[in-house]
Design an enzyme around this catalytic site. Sequence first.
Site, PDB file in Angstrom:
ATOM      1  N   ASP A 315       0.838  -1.193   0.000  1.00 25.24           N
ATOM      2  CA  ASP A 315       0.000   0.000   0.000  1.00 25.24           C
ATOM      3  C   ASP A 315       0.879   1.252   0.000  1.00 25.24           C
ATOM      4  O   ASP A 315       1.860   1.334   0.746  1.00 25.24           O
ATOM      5  CB  ASP A 315      -0.892  -0.029   1.244  1.00 25.24           C
ATOM      6  CG  ASP A 315      -1.860   1.120   1.305  1.00 25.24           C
ATOM      7  OD1 ASP A 315      -2.725   1.208   0.426  1.00 25.24           O
ATOM      8  OD2 ASP A 315      -1.745   1.939   2.248  1.00 25.24           O
ATOM      9  N   GLU A 351       1.660  -0.402  -5.094  1.00 27.22           N
ATOM     10  CA  GLU A 351       0.788   0.720  -5.402  1.00 27.22           C
ATOM     11  C   GLU A 351       1.740   1.909  -5.537  1.00 27.22           C
ATOM     12  O   GLU A 351       2.206   2.439  -4.515  1.00 27.22           O
ATOM     13  CB  GLU A 351      -0.232   0.943  -4.287  1.00 27.22           C
ATOM     14  CG  GLU A 351      -1.212   2.046  -4.599  1.00 27.22           C
ATOM     15  CD  GLU A 351      -2.194   2.293  -3.463  1.00 27.22           C
ATOM     16  OE1 GLU A 351      -3.396   2.478  -3.757  1.00 27.22           O
ATOM     17  OE2 GLU A 351      -1.779   2.312  -2.296  1.00 27.22           O
TER      18      GLU A 351
END
Length: 656
Positions: A315, A351
Site C-alpha cells: 500500500d 501501489e
Amino acid sequence: MFAKLARPFPLGATLCDQGCNFSIYHPENKPLKLVLFKKNNKPHIIELQNNYQNIYYTFVPDIKAGQVYGYYIKDKGEERLILDPYAQALDTIAHYTPPFTAEQSWKFAKSVVVDHSFDWQGIPAPRIRHEETIVFETHVKGFSKQHPEQPHHLSGSYLGLCQPSMVAFFKKHGINCLQLLPITSCMSEPHLLKMNKVNFWGYNSLCFMAPEPRYASQDAVTELKTMVRELHRHGIEVIMDIVFNHTAEGGEGGPHFHFKSLDKNYYQLDSNKNFKNYTGCGNTVNLVHQPSLNIVLDTLRNWVTHYHIDGFRFDLASTLGRYGDRFNTEAAFFKAIAQDPVLREVKLIAEPWDIGPDGYQLGSFPRGWNECNDKYRDTVKSYWLCKENNIKEFATRIMGSRDLFSAGKWPDKLPVNFISYHDGFTLQDLVSYNRKHNYANGENNRDGHGDNRSNNHGAEGRTENYAVLCRRERMKRNLMATLLFSFGIPHVLAVDLLSHSQGGNNNAYCQDNEISWANWALTKEGDEFLTWISMMIHKRQTIMPEFIKAFSGHDRGRHRVIWKRSDGHNMTGEDWQGIEAFALMLGLDKDGDELLFLFNNSTIPTRYRLPVGNKWDIVCDTSESQHNCRQAQTSYMQSALSMTILHRRCTALNQP
C-alpha cells in the site's frame, strides 16, 4: 545457565525447549521492563538484564506458547503498557474508547508468545507464472460472510475462505490467486471509534507480524496457516496486501502503542520533530532509519517463512522508496529485497504512489516489481463509460502500457491492470451511479474520490428499467473483456464476479455490514454475468499466456501488431484522431496463431471486413450475454457500443 541463552537477536519473543528469549529495540532513555501476565491477568514484571546496541533482552525459563506479555515503559511520567512491535499474535481484538490513555493501555490487547510449528503436509507453493496470474482482490470476512453454504461458525473467517464450497467456487471460475485485503493486526482510527465504527478494510497496521484476530474463531495463527495450506492444495496463491507506509499510531496527538514510546525516529520527522504526513494518515514510516527497515524486512520474511505467503501488494509503496522528500529507485529497501534469498522469489506488487512530494512513481519501480496501473483504469473507463476520444491512449494501455513498462522486461515486469479496486466503485456501481453516495460513512459524503468516470446509463442506482439494465450489463462485459485480454496481469475485484453493489459507496472502508459483504443472492442478470465472466477467464487462460510470452523479451519484434479500420485497411495517422470503430490484429511469427479485436464505440452497428484466411473462432461478443460457439470468415457485424474478440489457430494446426 539461562543467562547464556539470552540473545539480542532475533527481536521479539523466540521460544526454545528451555523457555523464551525476549528482545526489544529501545534507544530512548526511559525505564523499560518486560511484563508477563498470568492466567488471573496479574502482571509479573521482569528486568531486562542485557543491552546490546540499544536492544534490551533477557531469557525467561519455562515459558510456553500462549504466554501473554507486554512491556512496561515510563513515558513523560506515565506508566504505560506497550505492545511488542515484533509481536507474533495478539490475545484479543484491539479496541479502546478514545482517548487512548496510559491507564487504558493496561486493558488493551497484549502480545502473545507463538510456537510456529505447523503441519504443512508437504503441500508445495503453486508458483503461478506472471502471464498466467489473475489477481482476485478479496476481503477475508467480506467475501465469505454471507455465503449460503458456509458453516455459520466459520462465516467471515480465515477458515471460511478455504471451505469446500468456497474452494469449489474459486476452481469453477478460474481463480488462481487471491490478494487479501490486510490481514495483519489493525486498529480502527479514533474518529471511527467515536462513531462506533471499525476500519473494515484494515489499512491501519498495529503489529505487522500478528494476524488480525477478528477473522479467527480461536487461534488466528493456526487458522490462517490452515487457510493458506488448503488454498495451496488447490493451486491457489495467496498475496497479502500489507501496509508499511504508516501505522495506527497516527500523527501528533495519536495513540502510543509501541513505536512512539520506543523510538520516535521510526517515523519521518520534520526539522521541528513533528511527524511528516505523506500518507494521509498522520505519520509516515521512515525506511531510511535502520530499525524501521529491519522490522519491515523481518516482517516480510516472517509471513513467507511461517505462513507460506506467495507475495505482497504494498500500500502506498512510494513511501518505501523515499529518502526524505524524494523517491529513489535505488533505495535500500529495494536493494535489500533483491538480495534476500527468501523475498526475491515472491511476487511483489506496488501501489506506486503516495500523497507526498515526488509521490507518483508509476513505472519507476525496479526489476522484480509489478505495479498497479491506474492509467489503465482511467483510460479504459474513460473510453467505454465516458466516450472520450482517447483511442491512442486506449491502444497504448491494452498493449501493456509499454510507454511505462518495457516489453523487453516482460513477463515478470507486466503491469497490474485493473478496472475496479477496493477503493472506488465496484464494477456494478461503475455502470449504475454517476456520483458517489457515501453518507453511511458519517462524513457528509465528503470522503471518497470524486473522479469516478462512471455512467449510470439512464437511472441513478437500482432500477427495473429493462433497457437501462441491458446497457449496464453490456458495459460490464466491455470492461471485463478489455481487462482480461489486455497485456498485463488482470486484477479483478472478487465481488465483481457476483455483480455486488455497495449502493454507490466508493469508500466503504468502515462498512462492516451488507454494504461490503458479498451478496451471493444473484439476480438473473447477475447469474448470467457470472457464467459469462467465468467462461471469459477460462478462455483468457487458454489464449493470452501464449501471446504474452511471444510479445515479451528480445524476440518480441518478430510478431505482428496491425491496427485496422473496419473496412479492413490499415489505419493512417489521421484515423487515430477520432475513429470510433477500429480493429487490432495480433499474430505470432509470420503465419502463427492470431487474435483479432473489434472495437465499436459508436452508437450504430458497424460491419467489419475480416483478414482473409481460415475461419475465426468467436471468443466473445460483448453485445451478447451468453456465449454461442460459432465462427466468422469474411465479415462481422459488430453491434453498437460493444466489442468482439476472435481467435484462429495457425494454418498448420487447421489442416485435416
